[in-house]
Enzyme design. Sequence first.
Site, mmCIF file in Angstrom:
data_model
loop_
_atom_site.group_PDB
_atom_site.id
_atom_site.type_symbol
_atom_site.label_atom_id
_atom_site.label_comp_id
_atom_site.label_asym_id
_atom_site.label_seq_id
_atom_site.Cartn_x
_atom_site.Cartn_y
_atom_site.Cartn_z
ATOM 1 N N HIS A 108 0.838 -1.198 0.000
ATOM 2 C CA HIS A 108 0.000 0.000 0.000
ATOM 3 C C HIS A 108 0.878 1.255 0.000
ATOM 4 O O HIS A 108 2.099 1.173 0.154
ATOM 5 C CB HIS A 108 -0.925 0.020 1.226
ATOM 6 C CG HIS A 108 -2.081 -0.915 1.121
ATOM 7 N ND1 HIS A 108 -2.018 -2.227 1.532
ATOM 8 C CD2 HIS A 108 -3.339 -0.741 0.623
ATOM 9 C CE1 HIS A 108 -3.182 -2.819 1.313
ATOM 10 N NE2 HIS A 108 -4.000 -1.943 0.768
ATOM 11 N N LYS A 158 -0.591 4.645 4.642
ATOM 12 C CA LYS A 158 -1.447 3.646 5.296
ATOM 13 C C LYS A 158 -0.791 3.209 6.600
ATOM 14 O O LYS A 158 0.367 2.793 6.624
ATOM 15 C CB LYS A 158 -1.685 2.445 4.383
ATOM 16 C CG LYS A 158 -2.677 1.449 4.976
ATOM 17 C CD LYS A 158 -3.101 0.411 3.961
ATOM 18 C CE LYS A 158 -4.095 -0.585 4.542
ATOM 19 N NZ LYS A 158 -5.352 0.060 4.992
#
Length: 243
Positions: A154, A158
Site C-alpha cells: 500500500h 497507510k
Amino acid sequence: MDEPITPTSPIRLLLHGANGRMGQALLRLAAEQPDTFTLVGAVSRKVGQRVIDGVPQFASSELTAAPECDVVVDFSLPEAFDGVLAYCVEHGRALVSGTTGISDTQRAALDAAGQRIPVLWASNFSLGVAVLADLVERAARALPGWDVDIVEQHHVRKLDAPSGTALTLGDAAGQGGAIPRYASLRAGDIVGEHTVQFATLGERIELTHRATSRDIFARGALHAAAWLARRPPARYRIGDLLG
C-alpha cells in the site's frame, strides 16, 4: 427510519469520514448518481466551510445534528468508529463501514448492532477481492500442508499493517485449514496489491489482486449502501452482494 424507501426514491446517504481519500472519492461518485443517492451530509473531524458543492458539512462532534438518512457510509478511523456505530444503532440507520484497524471489541459491537440494524463492514469493497477470498479458501482446503503467505502493498500513508484486506484473506485461508503468514510493504502511492502464495516442494501458486484506482472501492461501497438500505437488520458481509 421515518419514511420507507420506495424502489424509485433516492437513498438518503450520510458520509462519515469525508476528508479522507476514500471520503473524497465517495463524495464525487455519489454526486454522479443523483437518481440513486441524495447526499444529505458529510461528516469530518473538523469543518471549515458549512456547505461544499451543496452538501452540508458537520464535525464529528455534531453527528447527532446531521439530517435524517437511510444509510451511513463510514470510512474513518478506529477512534471514530464507536461513535458512528452508536449513532446508527440509536437512530435506526443502516451502516456500511470500511474503517480498518478496528479491534476485536469493535467487531463484537458490530455483531451486536446487527441484531437491531443492517450493518456491513468490510476491509475491502472490491468485488474482485471478494472473489479472491473465496478462491483462497477453496485453494487452502484443496492444498493441505502447503505454505501460505500473504504479501500486501500500500501507499506510505497507510498506518495499519497487515492491511485489513490481508487479514480478511488470512481468515479465508484459515477457514480452509491453513495457517497464513503475512508481509507488508509501504511505498509510494500504491493503491493496493495483495498476493496469496501457496507453495510446496517443486511448485507454487499465486493469487493476486491489484487495484489501480481508489474508485473501485468507493463504487463497491456505494453499491453496498444501495443494497443494504433495503435489507432487514443483520450482520452482512461483502460476499452477500455476490449472490
